[in-house]
Design an enzyme around this catalytic site. Structure first.
Site, PDB file in Angstrom:
ATOM      1  N   GLY A   1     -23.047 -70.484  43.847  1.00  0.00           N
ATOM      2  CA  GLY A   1     -23.572 -69.138  44.058  1.00  0.00           C
ATOM      3  C   GLY A   1     -22.714 -68.307  44.997  1.00  0.00           C
TER       4      GLY A   1
ATOM      5  CG  ASN B   1     -32.423 -67.238  50.497  1.00  0.00           C
ATOM      6  OD1 ASN B   1     -32.165 -66.062  50.216  1.00  0.00           O
ATOM      7  ND2 ASN B   1     -32.201 -67.753  51.678  1.00  0.00           N
TER       8      ASN B   1
ATOM      9  CD  GLN C   1     -33.217 -70.132  46.135  1.00  0.00           C
ATOM     10  OE1 GLN C   1     -34.052 -70.800  45.499  1.00  0.00           O
ATOM     11  NE2 GLN C   1     -32.456 -70.671  47.062  1.00  0.00           N
TER      12      GLN C   1
ATOM     13  CG  HIS D   1     -26.821 -76.503  44.936  1.00  0.00           C
ATOM     14  ND1 HIS D   1     -27.567 -76.606  46.094  1.00  0.00           N
ATOM     15  CD2 HIS D   1     -26.083 -75.388  45.055  1.00  0.00           C
ATOM     16  CE1 HIS D   1     -27.265 -75.582  46.881  1.00  0.00           C
ATOM     17  NE2 HIS D   1     -26.372 -74.834  46.282  1.00  0.00           N
TER      18      HIS D   1
ATOM     19  CB  THR E   1      -7.629 -77.726  35.996  1.00  0.00           C
ATOM     20  OG1 THR E   1      -6.228 -77.512  36.012  1.00  0.00           O
ATOM     21  CG2 THR E   1      -8.008 -78.630  34.833  1.00  0.00           C
TER      22      THR E   1
ATOM     23  CB  CYS F   1     -32.211 -73.317  67.646  1.00  0.00           C
ATOM     24  SG  CYS F   1     -32.164 -73.479  69.410  1.00  0.00           S
TER      25      CYS F   1
HETATM   26  C1  LIG Z   1     -30.070 -66.536  47.103  1.00  0.00           C
HETATM   27  C2  LIG Z   1     -28.881 -67.418  47.271  1.00  0.00           C
HETATM   28  N1  LIG Z   1     -27.669 -66.955  46.978  1.00  0.00           N
HETATM   29  C3  LIG Z   1     -26.568 -67.708  47.089  1.00  0.00           C
HETATM   30  C4  LIG Z   1     -26.635 -68.990  47.547  1.00  0.00           C
HETATM   31  C5  LIG Z   1     -25.374 -69.798  47.705  1.00  0.00           C
HETATM   32  O1  LIG Z   1     -25.235 -70.694  46.647  1.00  0.00           O
HETATM   33  P1  LIG Z   1     -24.225 -71.957  46.777  1.00  0.00           P
HETATM   34  O2  LIG Z   1     -24.815 -72.855  47.796  1.00  0.00           O
HETATM   35  O3  LIG Z   1     -24.202 -72.531  45.402  1.00  0.00           O
HETATM   36  O4  LIG Z   1     -22.899 -71.409  47.173  1.00  0.00           O
HETATM   37  C6  LIG Z   1     -27.884 -69.533  47.875  1.00  0.00           C
HETATM   38  C7  LIG Z   1     -28.000 -70.913  48.413  1.00  0.00           C
HETATM   39  O5  LIG Z   1     -28.826 -71.191  49.253  1.00  0.00           O
HETATM   40  C8  LIG Z   1     -29.029 -68.723  47.727  1.00  0.00           C
HETATM   41  O6  LIG Z   1     -30.245 -69.188  48.026  1.00  0.00           O
END
Ligand SMILES: Cc1ncc(COP(=O)(O)O)c(C=O)c1O
Length: 366
Positions: A71, A151, A179, A201, A237, A322
């Site tokens: 992402g 997220n 998300q 993931h 690649t 924190c």
């Molecule tokens: C809304 C959002 N965007 C982007 C990302 C980043 O994705 P990646 O961990 O695959 O780089 C996350 C990961 O927590 C996410 O929650």
């Protein structure tokens, strides 16, 4: 130790069917998909089949997808790619205050290069104001980037309307759907977006793979220059192994019905918390326009991290962080106007396909 995983928004386990699909690419099919001999054939075919599965989930053409490392890379490519490609046209980008750092940080970087960025505020539920978006767009605006689902609190933005407003002004529209993919419908033509980011993931594929949808006719400056992989849009690649994982995960995600069960479990969980804690718990995020798996709840007057420490074996996230010995409210909750007394006690529980309902006395300790 009993283990309860309630952090699916951080990362999902790899689905067994995904792992099975990938296995032969780890063990046997090592060929470079770009080669012209027998060793490339299986890898190349698998790469394109996988692309087709991602395209089917997003409702786009195969050639509108660029495989990425996840992402963050997809978001970086969208923002920087548009900025560098459309420099002659303008220098202004509109986004929101509640984006993931994978949007906020590239925006800050682009500001150093002369970009002007507007960070739209959100209301108490985490939604942007459409009139505010309209007012923010100027003749210098080249891109609007608004996340599909947040997220942390799970709030879903009115992406169709946002994209329409951007297009009325002749501006490209990107959404970070890391998300939302696999949790709610994310077909690009229904959303009306020009660019969309995904992260493997978060959808039961492995870490290290994602995809960026780039609508036909839009040309972005690549992030990684080199050979002509991915239609010249991302050098390096291609990994058939990772693409196959993402493709299988997207094939599985076509069926959103498991999310009904997840939503029911999530709502049951919230109900149980309310019964136990009454007005000492507060829901963060939109009550209905929200991801079906996400429950961000504040234990009023408490510290989220301390609550998690006492929930032995429970994997979840806290909305407060924190920094240098001080507990700080998350930027998302701050932007939503959540008071420190409420926000410091935020805990994000995010459920997934493998979550089940089991009886527990855990909560009496909180
Ligand atoms: C809304 C959002 N965007 C982007 C990302 C980043 O994705 P990646 O961990 O695959 O780089 C996350 C990961 O927590 C996410 O929650």
């Amino acid at each position: 130790m009993r283990r309860i995983y309630l952090d699916y928004n951080a990362s999902t386990p790899v689905d067994p069917a995904v792992a099975a699909a990938m296995k032969s690419f780890l063990e046997d099919h090592y060929g470079n998909p770009s080669s012209g001999h027998w060793a490339a054939t299986t890898a190349k075919a698998a790469l394109e089949t996988a692309r087709g599965h991602v395209a089917a989930l997003l409702g786009c053409h195969n050639d509108e997808l660029v495989f990425t490392s996840g992402g963050s890379e997809a978001n970086n490519h969208a923002l920087k790619g548009v900025f560098f490609a459309l420099r002659d046209k303008g220098d202004h980008i509109v986004t929101t205050r509640i984006e993931h750092p994978a949007i906020i940080e590239p925006c800050l970087f682009l500001e150093c290069l002369g970009a002007r960025i507007t960070y739209l505020p959100v209301d108490g539920t985490g939604r942007i104001d459409l009139d505010g978006l309209r007012r923010a767009i100027t003749p210098r605006t080249i891109l609007v980037s608004i996340m599909h689902a947040n997220n942390e609190v799970g709030t879903i933005q009115p992406i169709e309307e946002c994209a329409r407003i951007a297009h009325e002004h002749g501006v490209l529209f990107h959404t970070d759907a890391a998300q939302s993919v696999g949790k709610v419908p994310t077909r690009v033509n229904e959303l009306g977006v020009d660019l969309l980011s995904t992260a493997g993931h978060k959808v039961y594929a492995p870490k290290g793979v994602g995809a960026l949808f780039v609508r036909r006719g839009i040309s972005l400056e690549p992030l990684i220059h080199g050979a002509a992989h991915e239609g010249g849009r991302r050098a390096g690649t291609e990994s058939a192994l990772l693409a196959v994982g993402l493709g299988k995960a997207c094939e599985l995600a076509l069926d959103l019905t498991p999310m009904d069960r997840v939503r029911t479990l999530r709502d049951h969980f919230w109900q149980a918390l309310r019964e136990q804690f009454g007005n000492r718990v507060a829901l963060n995020g939109h009550p209905t326009h929200r991801l079906p798996n996400t429950l961000d709840v504040s234990f009023v007057g408490r510290i989220g991290a301390e609550i998690l420490e006492r929930l032995d074996g429970v994997a979840a996230s806290t909305g407060s962080a924190c920094h240098a010995g001080r507990i700080e409210l998350s930027p998302v909750l701050e932007a939503m106007g959540v008071t420190p007394e409420v926000g410091m006690g935020a805990v994000r529980f995010s459920l997934g396909r493998a979550t089940t309902r089991t009886k527990s006395t855990q909560w009496s300790n909180v």
